[in-house]
Design a protein around this motif. Structure first.
Motif, PDB file in Angstrom:
ATOM      1  N   ASN A 155       0.833  -1.214   0.000  1.00 44.38           N
ATOM      2  CA  ASN A 155       0.000   0.000   0.000  1.00 44.38           C
ATOM      3  C   ASN A 155       0.864   1.260   0.000  1.00 44.38           C
ATOM      4  OD1 ASN A 155      -3.102  -0.259   0.292  1.00 44.38           O
ATOM      5  ND2 ASN A 155      -2.281  -1.978   1.463  1.00 44.38           N
ATOM      6  N   PHE A 156       1.960   1.176   0.713  1.00 40.32           N
ATOM      7  CA  PHE A 156       2.889   2.303   0.799  1.00 40.32           C
ATOM      8  C   PHE A 156       3.393   2.673  -0.602  1.00 40.32           C
ATOM      9  CE2 PHE A 156       7.307   3.684   2.238  1.00 40.32           C
ATOM     10  CZ  PHE A 156       6.877   4.892   2.750  1.00 40.32           C
ATOM     11  N   VAL A 157       3.755   1.650  -1.372  1.00 38.01           N
ATOM     12  CA  VAL A 157       4.241   1.889  -2.732  1.00 38.01           C
ATOM     13  C   VAL A 157       3.121   2.418  -3.624  1.00 38.01           C
ATOM     14  CG1 VAL A 157       4.883   0.650  -4.825  1.00 38.01           C
ATOM     15  CG2 VAL A 157       6.202   0.335  -2.771  1.00 38.01           C
ATOM     16  N   SER A 158       1.922   1.873  -3.475  1.00 31.79           N
ATOM     17  CA  SER A 158       0.858   2.362  -4.367  1.00 31.79           C
ATOM     18  C   SER A 158       0.563   3.823  -4.085  1.00 31.79           C
ATOM     19  CB  SER A 158      -0.401   1.499  -4.319  1.00 31.79           C
ATOM     20  OG  SER A 158      -0.621   0.993  -3.083  1.00 31.79           O
ATOM     21  N   GLN A 159       0.728   4.210  -2.810  1.00 35.86           N
ATOM     22  CA  GLN A 159       0.536   5.626  -2.478  1.00 35.86           C
ATOM     23  C   GLN A 159       1.628   6.481  -3.150  1.00 35.86           C
ATOM     24  OE1 GLN A 159       0.448   6.185   1.815  1.00 35.86           O
ATOM     25  NE2 GLN A 159       1.121   8.291   1.540  1.00 35.86           N
ATOM     26  N   ILE A 160       2.852   6.010  -3.101  1.00 38.93           N
ATOM     27  CA  ILE A 160       3.956   6.760  -3.740  1.00 38.93           C
ATOM     28  C   ILE A 160       3.713   6.855  -5.249  1.00 38.93           C
ATOM     29  CG2 ILE A 160       6.438   6.669  -4.300  1.00 38.93           C
ATOM     30  CD1 ILE A 160       6.941   5.480  -1.533  1.00 38.93           C
ATOM     31  N   VAL A 161       3.328   5.734  -5.846  1.00 43.78           N
ATOM     32  CA  VAL A 161       3.069   5.714  -7.293  1.00 43.78           C
ATOM     33  C   VAL A 161       1.935   6.686  -7.626  1.00 43.78           C
ATOM     34  CG1 VAL A 161       2.137   4.290  -9.163  1.00 43.78           C
ATOM     35  CG2 VAL A 161       3.948   3.385  -7.691  1.00 43.78           C
ATOM     36  N   ALA A 162       0.858   6.614  -6.865  1.00 42.68           N
ATOM     37  CA  ALA A 162      -0.300   7.493  -7.122  1.00 42.68           C
ATOM     38  C   ALA A 162       0.122   8.955  -7.057  1.00 42.68           C
ATOM     39  CB  ALA A 162      -1.410   7.199  -6.114  1.00 42.68           C
ATOM     40  N   GLU A 163       0.930   9.305  -6.044  1.00 43.34           N
ATOM     41  CA  GLU A 163       1.359  10.710  -5.893  1.00 43.34           C
ATOM     42  C   GLU A 163       2.261  11.164  -7.031  1.00 43.34           C
ATOM     43  OE1 GLU A 163       3.065  10.600  -2.012  1.00 43.34           O
ATOM     44  OE2 GLU A 163       1.102  10.726  -1.024  1.00 43.34           O
ATOM     45  N   ASN A 164       3.017  10.233  -7.582  1.00 46.13           N
ATOM     46  CA  ASN A 164       3.907  10.589  -8.695  1.00 46.13           C
ATOM     47  C   ASN A 164       3.163  10.679 -10.019  1.00 46.13           C
ATOM     48  OD1 ASN A 164       7.090  10.689  -8.175  1.00 46.13           O
ATOM     49  ND2 ASN A 164       6.071   9.480  -6.585  1.00 46.13           N
ATOM     50  N   LEU A 165       1.968  10.117 -10.069  1.00 48.32           N
ATOM     51  CA  LEU A 165       1.179  10.177 -11.303  1.00 48.32           C
ATOM     52  C   LEU A 165       0.157  11.316 -11.255  1.00 48.32           C
ATOM     53  CD1 LEU A 165       0.633   6.350 -11.774  1.00 48.32           C
ATOM     54  CD2 LEU A 165       2.055   7.827 -13.207  1.00 48.32           C
ATOM     55  N   HIS A 166      -0.455  11.476 -10.087  1.00 48.44           N
ATOM     56  CA  HIS A 166      -1.427  12.561  -9.893  1.00 48.44           C
ATOM     57  C   HIS A 166      -1.079  13.205  -8.553  1.00 48.44           C
ATOM     58  CE1 HIS A 166      -3.950  11.332 -13.261  1.00 48.44           C
ATOM     59  NE2 HIS A 166      -3.815  10.076 -12.855  1.00 48.44           N
ATOM     60  N   SER A 167      -0.791  14.509  -8.585  1.00 51.97           N
ATOM     61  CA  SER A 167      -0.174  15.112  -7.399  1.00 51.97           C
ATOM     62  C   SER A 167      -1.005  14.958  -6.125  1.00 51.97           C
ATOM     63  CB  SER A 167       0.164  16.573  -7.662  1.00 51.97           C
ATOM     64  OG  SER A 167      -1.003  17.237  -8.048  1.00 51.97           O
ATOM     65  N   LYS A 168      -2.304  14.804  -6.251  1.00 57.99           N
ATOM     66  CA  LYS A 168      -3.102  14.637  -5.032  1.00 57.99           C
ATOM     67  C   LYS A 168      -3.095  13.202  -4.527  1.00 57.99           C
ATOM     68  CE  LYS A 168      -6.354  18.451  -5.352  1.00 57.99           C
ATOM     69  NZ  LYS A 168      -7.781  18.794  -5.335  1.00 57.99           N
ATOM     70  N   GLY A 169      -2.381  12.350  -5.219  1.00 57.77           N
ATOM     71  CA  GLY A 169      -2.231  10.962  -4.774  1.00 57.77           C
ATOM     72  C   GLY A 169      -3.558  10.253  -4.582  1.00 57.77           C
ATOM     73  N   LEU A 170      -3.695   9.586  -3.453  1.00 56.72           N
ATOM     74  CA  LEU A 170      -4.918   8.814  -3.218  1.00 56.72           C
ATOM     75  C   LEU A 170      -6.148   9.713  -3.091  1.00 56.72           C
ATOM     76  CD1 LEU A 170      -3.624   6.094  -0.727  1.00 56.72           C
ATOM     77  CD2 LEU A 170      -4.033   5.849  -3.166  1.00 56.72           C
ATOM     78  N   LYS A 171      -5.922  11.003  -2.895  1.00 55.86           N
ATOM     79  CA  LYS A 171      -7.067  11.918  -2.783  1.00 55.86           C
ATOM     80  C   LYS A 171      -7.486  12.452  -4.153  1.00 55.86           C
ATOM     81  CE  LYS A 171      -6.008  13.626   1.822  1.00 55.86           C
ATOM     82  NZ  LYS A 171      -4.759  14.304   2.166  1.00 55.86           N
ATOM     83  N   SER A 172      -6.725  12.106  -5.177  1.00 54.76           N
ATOM     84  CA  SER A 172      -7.030  12.609  -6.516  1.00 54.76           C
ATOM     85  C   SER A 172      -8.350  12.032  -7.034  1.00 54.76           C
ATOM     86  CB  SER A 172      -5.892  12.217  -7.471  1.00 54.76           C
ATOM     87  OG  SER A 172      -6.302  12.364  -8.808  1.00 54.76           O
ATOM     88  N   ASN A 173      -9.020  12.842  -7.842  1.00 55.11           N
ATOM     89  CA  ASN A 173     -10.255  12.346  -8.490  1.00 55.11           C
ATOM     90  C   ASN A 173      -9.939  11.278  -9.529  1.00 55.11           C
ATOM     91  OD1 ASN A 173     -12.102  13.970  -7.188  1.00 55.11           O
ATOM     92  ND2 ASN A 173     -11.708  15.690  -8.569  1.00 55.11           N
ATOM     93  N   PHE A 174      -8.651  11.136  -9.855  1.00 56.18           N
ATOM     94  CA  PHE A 174      -8.280  10.210 -10.930  1.00 56.18           C
ATOM     95  C   PHE A 174      -7.583   8.957 -10.401  1.00 56.18           C
ATOM     96  CE2 PHE A 174      -7.763  14.690 -12.526  1.00 56.18           C
ATOM     97  CZ  PHE A 174      -9.064  14.777 -12.997  1.00 56.18           C
ATOM     98  N   VAL A 175      -7.576   8.828  -9.085  1.00 54.25           N
ATOM     99  CA  VAL A 175      -7.012   7.620  -8.460  1.00 54.25           C
ATOM    100  C   VAL A 175      -8.138   6.958  -7.663  1.00 54.25           C
ATOM    101  CG1 VAL A 175      -5.325   6.733  -6.798  1.00 54.25           C
ATOM    102  CG2 VAL A 175      -4.699   8.628  -8.305  1.00 54.25           C
ATOM    103  N   HIS A 176      -8.364   5.692  -7.917  1.00 59.88           N
ATOM    104  CA  HIS A 176      -9.514   5.009  -7.310  1.00 59.88           C
ATOM    105  C   HIS A 176      -9.063   3.762  -6.579  1.00 59.88           C
ATOM    106  CE1 HIS A 176     -11.823   7.732  -9.819  1.00 59.88           C
ATOM    107  NE2 HIS A 176     -10.930   7.440 -10.764  1.00 59.88           N
ATOM    108  N   LEU A 177      -9.408   3.712  -5.318  1.00 56.16           N
ATOM    109  CA  LEU A 177      -8.997   2.570  -4.489  1.00 56.16           C
ATOM    110  C   LEU A 177     -10.208   1.695  -4.193  1.00 56.16           C
ATOM    111  CD1 LEU A 177      -6.903   1.153  -2.557  1.00 56.16           C
ATOM    112  CD2 LEU A 177      -7.712   2.707  -0.786  1.00 56.16           C
TER     113      LEU A 177
END
Ligand code: ATP
Length: 375
Positions: A155-177
């Motif tokens: 999960n830690f890595v997916s959070q890092i990946v998400a933040e590097n793809l969309h700056s809001k990371g897991l809070k981004s409207n374009f990242v879905h968990l």
């Protein structure tokens, strides 16, 4: 008539309350409901709106937050004369920037500094993401399957990946968990979950082609559910007018953790370095193991036998020294000075396996934060 709380808070219709996913907290509820509402009839329209440019997109967001977006845009337009409307708009609302390149060196640095004991995951994730994002015309979406024992950093890595793809990371409207036990709990609703999943993904990729989907607890997902998204992961240019080729899918699972541990232990017992373990020592074992494991979420999955998963990424079990690194990282994050006595005490409170050698932490770094609170 009183409006249900979720609807007031998120502005989305409650379509099937009796089987809707039970979501934790308002944020989670909003995420789920928003996704449901975007995925359903309005999805195609939204996709087109986004394609028509920022003006229409602004209307879409303005419809959601009319006052704040309007005031912000008006004030900023008055103050600046040189920014394009798109730039301006994207300063106030989150934009899906499909063509945005990945800052590979920033990702590399972050993984190398923050992720401990996972040389394979660091290397594969970096290569996979860099290659994918540098390719202007990928033939299929990127699909990564992360496997490993609890608390090893998936999960830690997916959070890092998400933040590097969309700056809001897991809070981004374009990242879905998606969390299996939360969003797909009932075996008797598999068909419904499959339909919802297709709708959610279609809707969100229509709105943002570079959407990221993270499926946590894959090992708890009922067999067959994930196969509903197989057409989206395949080499099609479009499916029903939507191209999925720029999306990223990440599956997180404990399945295969025993196989990874066995290999790591074999290396250790043979006196070989952990860093000598290569992807080829584990990837084939993992894909076959997961395919044959009824409790992997990918049991006999078409995703595997059609070779739609690009990388099986092993997370190695963490050793005593890695737990200590996690304690230090947590102390730094809290702004505390590193106290080596406390570091040792916290690490020694963790339990290690196998019984004889006691090499690997059975919870990885997972309880480090709470244990640190006691010191
Ligand atoms: N390899 C690691 N390097 C640095 N920190 C780690 C690592 N593994 C875990 N951590 C720390 O422990 C916390 C919990 O780990 P994480 O949630 O990523 O584990 P997980 O592998 O997803 O576990 P699970 O399978 O139980 O969901 C992380 O937020 C991070 O702070």
């Amino acid at each position: 008539m009183a409006v249900p709380r979720e609807r007031r808070a998120c502005g989305a219709e409650v379509t099937q309350p009796e089987v809707r996913p039970r979501l934790r907290g308002l944020g989670a509820r909003c995420r789920g409901w928003r996704t449901v509402s975007w995925a359903m009839p309005r999805a195609a329209g939204l996709g087109r709106a986004a394609a028509l440019g920022p003006l229409l997109a602004a209307h879409v967001v303005a419809a959601i937050e009319p006052i704040s977006v309007g005031i912000a845009l008006g004030a900023a337009s008055a103050l600046t004369g040189y920014l394009s409307y798109t730039d301006l708009y994207c300063r106030f609302a989150e934009c899906c920037r499909e063509e945005q390149r990945l800052n590979a060196s920033a990702l590399k640095l972050e993984l190398e500094e923050k992720l401990f004991g996972q040389h394979l995951a660091t290397e594969v994730i970096l290569k996979a993401l860099t290659g994918f994002k540098n390719n202007k015309n990928p033939k299929k979406p990127l699909t990564l399957s992360l496997h490993g024992w609890a608390g090893t950093g998936k999960n830690f890595v997916s959070q890092i990946v998400a933040e590097n793809l969309h700056s809001k990371g897991l809070k981004s409207n374009f990242v879905h968990l998606f969390v299996s036990t939360l969003h797909f709990p009932h075996e008797q609703h598999i068909k419904l979950y499959q339909d919802q999943l297709q709708g959610w993904i279609r809707g969100n990729v229509s709105a943002c082609a570079s959407s990221v989907f993270i499926f946590d607890e894959m090992d708890k997902l009922h067999p067959g559910v994930i196969d509903a998204i197989k057409p989206f992961l395949d080499y099609y240019e479009q499916v029903d007018g939507v191209s999925y080729r720029k999306a990223i899918f990440m599956f997180l699972s404990n399945a295969g953790g025993d196989l990874i541990t066995k290999t790591a232990l074999d290396f250790w017992r043979a006196g070989r370095k952990r860093e000598d373990i290569q992807l080829k020592d584990l990837e084939p074992v993992l894909s076959v193991g997961v395919f044959n494991n009824k409790h992997s979420g990918l049991w006999r999955s078409g995703l595997i036998d059609r070779n739609l998963i690009d990388y099986f990424i092993p997370f190695l079990p963490l050793e005593y020294k890695h737990v200590k690194m996690c304690v230090r990282a947590e102390m730094r994050a809290r702004g505390s000075a590193i106290d080596e006595d406390i570091v040792t005490r916290v690490a020694e409170e963790m339990t290690f396996f196998p019984k004889g050698e006691k090499i690997y932490s059975d919870k990885g770094c997972k309880t480090v934060q709470s244990r640190l609170d006691f010191h």
